[in-house]
Design an enzyme around this catalytic site. Sequence first.
Site, mmCIF file in Angstrom:
data_model
loop_
_atom_site.group_PDB
_atom_site.id
_atom_site.type_symbol
_atom_site.label_atom_id
_atom_site.label_comp_id
_atom_site.label_asym_id
_atom_site.label_seq_id
_atom_site.Cartn_x
_atom_site.Cartn_y
_atom_site.Cartn_z
ATOM 1 N N HIS A 211 0.845 -1.202 0.000
ATOM 2 C CA HIS A 211 0.000 0.000 0.000
ATOM 3 C C HIS A 211 0.871 1.239 0.000
ATOM 4 O O HIS A 211 1.959 1.260 0.576
ATOM 5 C CB HIS A 211 -1.039 -0.006 1.126
ATOM 6 N N ASP B 131 -0.373 4.465 0.673
ATOM 7 C CA ASP B 131 -0.777 5.521 1.608
ATOM 8 C C ASP B 131 -0.133 5.274 2.972
ATOM 9 O O ASP B 131 0.318 4.169 3.278
ATOM 10 C CB ASP B 131 -2.307 5.575 1.747
ATOM 11 N N ASP C 176 5.771 1.367 7.375
ATOM 12 C CA ASP C 176 4.356 1.063 7.085
ATOM 13 C C ASP C 176 3.845 1.997 6.004
ATOM 14 O O ASP C 176 3.316 3.061 6.299
ATOM 15 C CB ASP C 176 3.552 1.186 8.381
ATOM 16 N N GLU D 62 -5.306 2.061 2.398
ATOM 17 C CA GLU D 62 -5.229 0.927 3.331
ATOM 18 C C GLU D 62 -5.408 1.375 4.770
ATOM 19 O O GLU D 62 -5.945 0.636 5.598
ATOM 20 C CB GLU D 62 -3.880 0.211 3.171
ATOM 21 N N GLU D 63 -4.945 2.586 5.084
ATOM 22 C CA GLU D 63 -5.016 3.051 6.472
ATOM 23 C C GLU D 63 -6.408 3.570 6.852
ATOM 24 O O GLU D 63 -6.634 3.936 8.005
ATOM 25 C CB GLU D 63 -3.973 4.157 6.720
ATOM 26 N N GLU E 20 3.800 -5.695 4.052
ATOM 27 C CA GLU E 20 3.752 -5.110 5.394
ATOM 28 C C GLU E 20 5.025 -5.508 6.126
ATOM 29 O O GLU E 20 5.633 -6.539 5.803
ATOM 30 C CB GLU E 20 2.531 -5.623 6.176
ATOM 31 N N HIS F 126 2.971 3.800 12.590
ATOM 32 C CA HIS F 126 2.133 4.928 13.047
ATOM 33 C C HIS F 126 2.808 5.772 14.129
ATOM 34 O O HIS F 126 2.141 6.585 14.762
ATOM 35 C CB HIS F 126 0.771 4.440 13.579
#
Lengths: 351, 57
Positions: free
Chosen positions: A67, A69, A91, A122-123, A145, A324
């Site tokens: 992903h 984003d 991430d 995705e987030e 991931e 994150h």
Amino acid sequence: MIKMKNISETLLGLVSNYSPSGQEKPAVQFLLQRMQALGFERTFQDKVGNAVGIIGQGPHQLMLLGHIDTVPGEIPIRIENGVLYARGSVDAKGPLAAFVDAVAAVGVRLGWQMIVIGAVGEETDSRGARYIVDQYRPDMVIIGEPSAWERITLGYKGCAHVKITARRSSHHSASGQQTACEAAAQIWQDVQAWTGEYNEKYNRRFEQAQTSLLKWSSGTNGFENRATLEIEARLPLALNPVDWFLVMKELAGTEEVQTMGFPIQAYRSEKNSPLVRSFLKAIRGAGGKPDFVVKTGTADMNIVAPVWQCPAVAYGPGDSSLDHTPQEHLSLEEYENAVTVLKKMLKNITD
Amino acid sequence: MNNNVLCPECEAEVSLDANVMQGEILVCPDCGVDLEVITTDPIAVEIAPMEEEDWGE
């Protein structure tokens, strides 16, 4: 000025194009150009904005789904002592860049089509993965991931959200009647008690349910008071979102219960697959000692793997405990090791 | 070809299929531990990688 020496141009370009969910376009444009320059035969942006690169053709299809984003919060890019600090480094632009670099290095493989996708959203709502799930039917899928280069991720927990609203007629607080806030607090206590009781049967976090009170709000219109709870659950394989929602309804009694967002079922892939075998061999071949891991988070694997019903794992460089966080960073040695493993794995699987 | 190996955990004799593959994960019938086929020529097994738990994606 970032030093370009010893860093993948794909990785550096991706993290340099800050792309929180909903603002992926510059990163997508970069990735399409980069894949074209690296020899991918077809590159395009699909209907929902995913970046797609395809190399080779044949009866077999291998999907590498990353992903593009990130969560919001731009981190100034810097490289210190061989470590890249940047939003998305772990991430999951690191894993996505590793896919692109490895596929480009391996090139066309007889009888195989390899597809790399940098999915959007995705987030948030996984709209990129939800779109592609009906567009492809690969023989195998690798989700991008951070697993760390010596580990293979086999599964992710599910998740679900509900909003529970308690309402009570306005009355004088001296009346002794239960308030809406008291009713909501009681429901949350009951949810915690139920979760604790459920978890008594299981020792592993992957098998346990985890509930969090994400938001609490209350208010009045003068005639009626209300108190609203927003609850998130991380769900194990044995507890699907529908069953958990029914439990919440039972615990809430006559109060209003609404589902929120997209409930996602937990997923765990089979260890005995050609995909896992290829990774085990590749990690050992690169000098590593392989391990398996299951995650308490949720990923696009949960969306696509149950539909595609094919061997699936998640793999990529990086320490997912940095996901994150403001400290997100990726060792460039870790990145190179992951690319080496991916190249070996792609050759193993397509031989 | 002899396709029997000893389980490194409990030393039980484990019989493998003739077409066993490198990287295949087997379960020892005696102690239940997961075994990984490391090589097929000669056949050798090790205790399979442990399954860890992690938070995050």
